[in-house]
Design a protein around this motif. Structure first.
Motif, PDB file in Angstrom:
ATOM      1  N   PRO A 120      43.617  27.964  43.048  1.00  0.00           N
ATOM      2  CA  PRO A 120      42.832  27.528  44.202  1.00  0.00           C
ATOM      3  C   PRO A 120      43.667  27.496  45.485  1.00  0.00           C
ATOM      4  O   PRO A 120      44.834  27.086  45.474  1.00  0.00           O
ATOM      5  N   ILE A 121      43.049  27.950  46.559  1.00  0.00           N
ATOM      6  CA  ILE A 121      43.696  27.898  47.869  1.00  0.00           C
ATOM      7  C   ILE A 121      43.534  26.472  48.403  1.00  0.00           C
ATOM      8  O   ILE A 121      42.425  25.956  48.467  1.00  0.00           O
ATOM      9  N   VAL A 122      44.660  25.846  48.743  1.00  0.00           N
ATOM     10  CA  VAL A 122      44.622  24.467  49.246  1.00  0.00           C
ATOM     11  C   VAL A 122      44.763  24.408  50.764  1.00  0.00           C
ATOM     12  O   VAL A 122      44.403  23.403  51.385  1.00  0.00           O
ATOM     13  N   LYS A 123      45.271  25.484  51.358  1.00  0.00           N
ATOM     14  CA  LYS A 123      45.447  25.527  52.811  1.00  0.00           C
ATOM     15  C   LYS A 123      45.388  26.985  53.251  1.00  0.00           C
ATOM     16  O   LYS A 123      45.993  27.853  52.623  1.00  0.00           O
ATOM     17  N   GLU A 124      44.631  27.227  54.320  1.00  0.00           N
ATOM     18  CA  GLU A 124      44.486  28.595  54.804  1.00  0.00           C
ATOM     19  C   GLU A 124      44.447  28.582  56.314  1.00  0.00           C
ATOM     20  O   GLU A 124      43.822  27.719  56.934  1.00  0.00           O
ATOM     21  N   ASP A 125      45.139  29.552  56.924  1.00  0.00           N
ATOM     22  CA  ASP A 125      45.086  29.702  58.378  1.00  0.00           C
ATOM     23  C   ASP A 125      45.103  31.188  58.707  1.00  0.00           C
ATOM     24  O   ASP A 125      44.962  32.023  57.805  1.00  0.00           O
ATOM     25  N   LEU A 126      45.276  31.540  59.962  1.00  0.00           N
ATOM     26  CA  LEU A 126      45.244  32.936  60.378  1.00  0.00           C
ATOM     27  C   LEU A 126      46.411  33.749  59.825  1.00  0.00           C
ATOM     28  O   LEU A 126      46.318  34.967  59.693  1.00  0.00           O
ATOM     29  N   VAL A 127      47.497  33.082  59.486  1.00  0.00           N
ATOM     30  CA  VAL A 127      48.693  33.761  58.994  1.00  0.00           C
ATOM     31  C   VAL A 127      48.628  34.027  57.495  1.00  0.00           C
ATOM     32  O   VAL A 127      49.091  35.048  57.005  1.00  0.00           O
ATOM     33  N   GLY A 128      48.039  33.129  56.745  1.00  0.00           N
ATOM     34  CA  GLY A 128      47.992  33.294  55.295  1.00  0.00           C
ATOM     35  C   GLY A 128      47.374  32.089  54.621  1.00  0.00           C
ATOM     36  O   GLY A 128      46.583  31.357  55.227  1.00  0.00           O
ATOM     37  N   TYR A 129      47.773  31.859  53.394  1.00  0.00           N
ATOM     38  CA  TYR A 129      47.224  30.735  52.634  1.00  0.00           C
ATOM     39  C   TYR A 129      48.288  30.173  51.705  1.00  0.00           C
ATOM     40  O   TYR A 129      49.307  30.803  51.432  1.00  0.00           O
ATOM     41  N   GLU A 130      48.009  28.970  51.237  1.00  0.00           N
ATOM     42  CA  GLU A 130      48.865  28.298  50.271  1.00  0.00           C
ATOM     43  C   GLU A 130      48.004  27.972  49.061  1.00  0.00           C
ATOM     44  O   GLU A 130      46.863  27.532  49.207  1.00  0.00           O
ATOM     45  N   ILE A 131      48.536  28.230  47.876  1.00  0.00           N
ATOM     46  CA  ILE A 131      47.786  27.949  46.655  1.00  0.00           C
ATOM     47  C   ILE A 131      48.299  26.664  46.009  1.00  0.00           C
ATOM     48  O   ILE A 131      49.395  26.206  46.309  1.00  0.00           O
ATOM     49  N   GLU A 132      47.463  26.139  45.147  1.00  0.00           N
ATOM     50  CA  GLU A 132      47.810  24.925  44.405  1.00  0.00           C
ATOM     51  C   GLU A 132      49.071  25.176  43.575  1.00  0.00           C
ATOM     52  O   GLU A 132      49.229  26.245  42.992  1.00  0.00           O
ATOM     53  N   PRO A 133      49.965  24.183  43.501  1.00  0.00           N
ATOM     54  CA  PRO A 133      51.166  24.357  42.664  1.00  0.00           C
ATOM     55  C   PRO A 133      50.777  24.604  41.205  1.00  0.00           C
ATOM     56  O   PRO A 133      49.729  24.168  40.744  1.00  0.00           O
ATOM     57  N   TYR A 134      51.659  25.281  40.496  1.00  0.00           N
ATOM     58  CA  TYR A 134      51.392  25.625  39.101  1.00  0.00           C
ATOM     59  C   TYR A 134      51.414  24.392  38.207  1.00  0.00           C
ATOM     60  O   TYR A 134      52.313  23.569  38.284  1.00  0.00           O
ATOM     61  N   ASP A 135      50.406  24.294  37.358  1.00  0.00           N
ATOM     62  CA  ASP A 135      50.303  23.243  36.351  1.00  0.00           C
ATOM     63  C   ASP A 135      49.697  23.914  35.122  1.00  0.00           C
ATOM     64  O   ASP A 135      48.529  24.312  35.136  1.00  0.00           O
ATOM     65  N   GLY A 136      50.490  24.037  34.065  1.00  0.00           N
ATOM     66  CA  GLY A 136      50.059  24.744  32.863  1.00  0.00           C
ATOM     67  C   GLY A 136      48.760  24.232  32.265  1.00  0.00           C
ATOM     68  O   GLY A 136      47.943  25.013  31.791  1.00  0.00           O
ATOM     69  N   SER A 137      48.539  22.912  32.304  1.00  0.00           N
ATOM     70  CA  SER A 137      47.305  22.384  31.706  1.00  0.00           C
ATOM     71  C   SER A 137      46.090  22.733  32.559  1.00  0.00           C
ATOM     72  O   SER A 137      45.030  23.046  32.026  1.00  0.00           O
ATOM     73  N   ARG A 138      46.228  22.706  33.881  1.00  0.00           N
ATOM     74  CA  ARG A 138      45.114  23.124  34.747  1.00  0.00           C
ATOM     75  C   ARG A 138      44.878  24.622  34.621  1.00  0.00           C
ATOM     76  O   ARG A 138      43.742  25.081  34.650  1.00  0.00           O
ATOM     77  N   ALA A 139      45.945  25.368  34.463  1.00  0.00           N
ATOM     78  CA  ALA A 139      45.813  26.818  34.313  1.00  0.00           C
ATOM     79  C   ALA A 139      45.016  27.164  33.058  1.00  0.00           C
ATOM     80  O   ALA A 139      44.258  28.131  33.052  1.00  0.00           O
ATOM     81  N   SER A 140      45.147  26.365  32.012  1.00  0.00           N
ATOM     82  CA  SER A 140      44.381  26.604  30.780  1.00  0.00           C
ATOM     83  C   SER A 140      42.882  26.470  31.034  1.00  0.00           C
ATOM     84  O   SER A 140      42.085  27.236  30.504  1.00  0.00           O
ATOM     85  N   VAL A 141      42.509  25.493  31.859  1.00  0.00           N
ATOM     86  CA  VAL A 141      41.091  25.306  32.195  1.00  0.00           C
ATOM     87  C   VAL A 141      40.590  26.499  33.006  1.00  0.00           C
ATOM     88  O   VAL A 141      39.519  27.044  32.733  1.00  0.00           O
ATOM     89  N   TRP A 142      41.371  26.929  33.995  1.00  0.00           N
ATOM     90  CA  TRP A 142      40.977  28.091  34.799  1.00  0.00           C
ATOM     91  C   TRP A 142      40.877  29.330  33.924  1.00  0.00           C
ATOM     92  O   TRP A 142      39.975  30.147  34.094  1.00  0.00           O
ATOM     93  N   ALA A 143      41.825  29.484  32.999  1.00  0.00           N
ATOM     94  CA  ALA A 143      41.833  30.672  32.142  1.00  0.00           C
ATOM     95  C   ALA A 143      40.523  30.803  31.371  1.00  0.00           C
ATOM     96  O   ALA A 143      39.948  31.888  31.299  1.00  0.00           O
ATOM     97  N   GLU A 144      40.042  29.703  30.830  1.00  0.00           N
ATOM     98  CA  GLU A 144      38.781  29.746  30.077  1.00  0.00           C
ATOM     99  C   GLU A 144      37.603  30.076  30.992  1.00  0.00           C
ATOM    100  O   GLU A 144      36.708  30.829  30.620  1.00  0.00           O
ATOM    101  N   TRP A 145      37.608  29.506  32.181  1.00  0.00           N
ATOM    102  CA  TRP A 145      36.539  29.774  33.140  1.00  0.00           C
ATOM    103  C   TRP A 145      36.582  31.229  33.593  1.00  0.00           C
ATOM    104  O   TRP A 145      35.567  31.919  33.641  1.00  0.00           O
TER     105      TRP A 145
END
Length: 187
Positions: A120-145
């Motif tokens: 997930p993008i947590v911050k975005e501006d005209l230059v680019g974006y920042e994504i949520e820091p990596y968390d293996g347990s959250r990544a497992s939920v995203w992977a299934e989705w």
């Protein structure tokens, strides 16, 4: 379920099922592909008359055309906007370890790779974006989705690109670390 007529209709889960079809017999392989894409069992497909099977074969002709290798930087799924890791040099050790594990079993783990590469993008501006820091347990939920809902076409280019880059980058990092260790041993 929405009918599948193009690569953009194929979920990661369906794609994983397709690439695991290894039948040597072309007819059996075709039935496997038709079964995955149509949702019909092979047994039910074998009961169809040739005239009933032909429209299915035509519907899935798109599988004879390779997907684009275009890298999608961001996409929306549900109410969330996801972004590709903006800086491969900033990977954490946890990301590298998980990527290495999933790359070893790419065919069965593509949805897990995607959950590391896109967050997930947590911050975005005209230059680019920042994504949520990596968390293996959250990544497992995203992977299934992602497996159930995300089109393989959205992420195919990135996974191919990253698997090549990650392998080269990791080897370079390891070689550099070993050279540094050897130099330190000489001092």
């Amino acid at each position: 379920m929405k009918p599948i007529t193009t690569w953009s209709d194929v979920t990661i889960e369906k794609y994983r099922q397709l690439i695991q079809i290894k039948d040597e017999n072309s007819t059996s392989k075709m039935l496997g592909i038709l079964s995955v894409l149509s949702g019909m069992s092979k047994r039910d497909l074998m009961k169809l008359k040739a005239t009933e099977l032909e429209p299915l074969i035509r519907q899935f002709q798109f599988t004879n055309v390779p997907m684009t290798n275009k890298v999608t930087r961001t996409f929306n799924l549900g109410d969330i906007k996801y972004g590709l890791i903006p800086d491969l040099n900033s990977l954490s050790i946890g990301e590298i370890i998980d990527l290495e594990e999933y790359l070893a079993n790419w065919e069965s783990s593509i949805h897990k790779l995607v959950a590391i590469l896109y967050r997930p993008i947590v911050k975005e501006d005209l230059v680019g974006y920042e994504i949520e820091p990596y968390d293996g347990s959250r990544a497992s939920v995203w992977a299934e989705w992602f497996d159930q809902e995300l089109s393989i076409e959205v992420v195919y280019g990135a996974t191919l690109f990253f698997s090549t880059i990650a392998s080269v980058s990791w080897i370079s990092t390891m070689n550099s670390s070993m050279e540094t260790t050897q130099i330190l041993n000489l001092i």
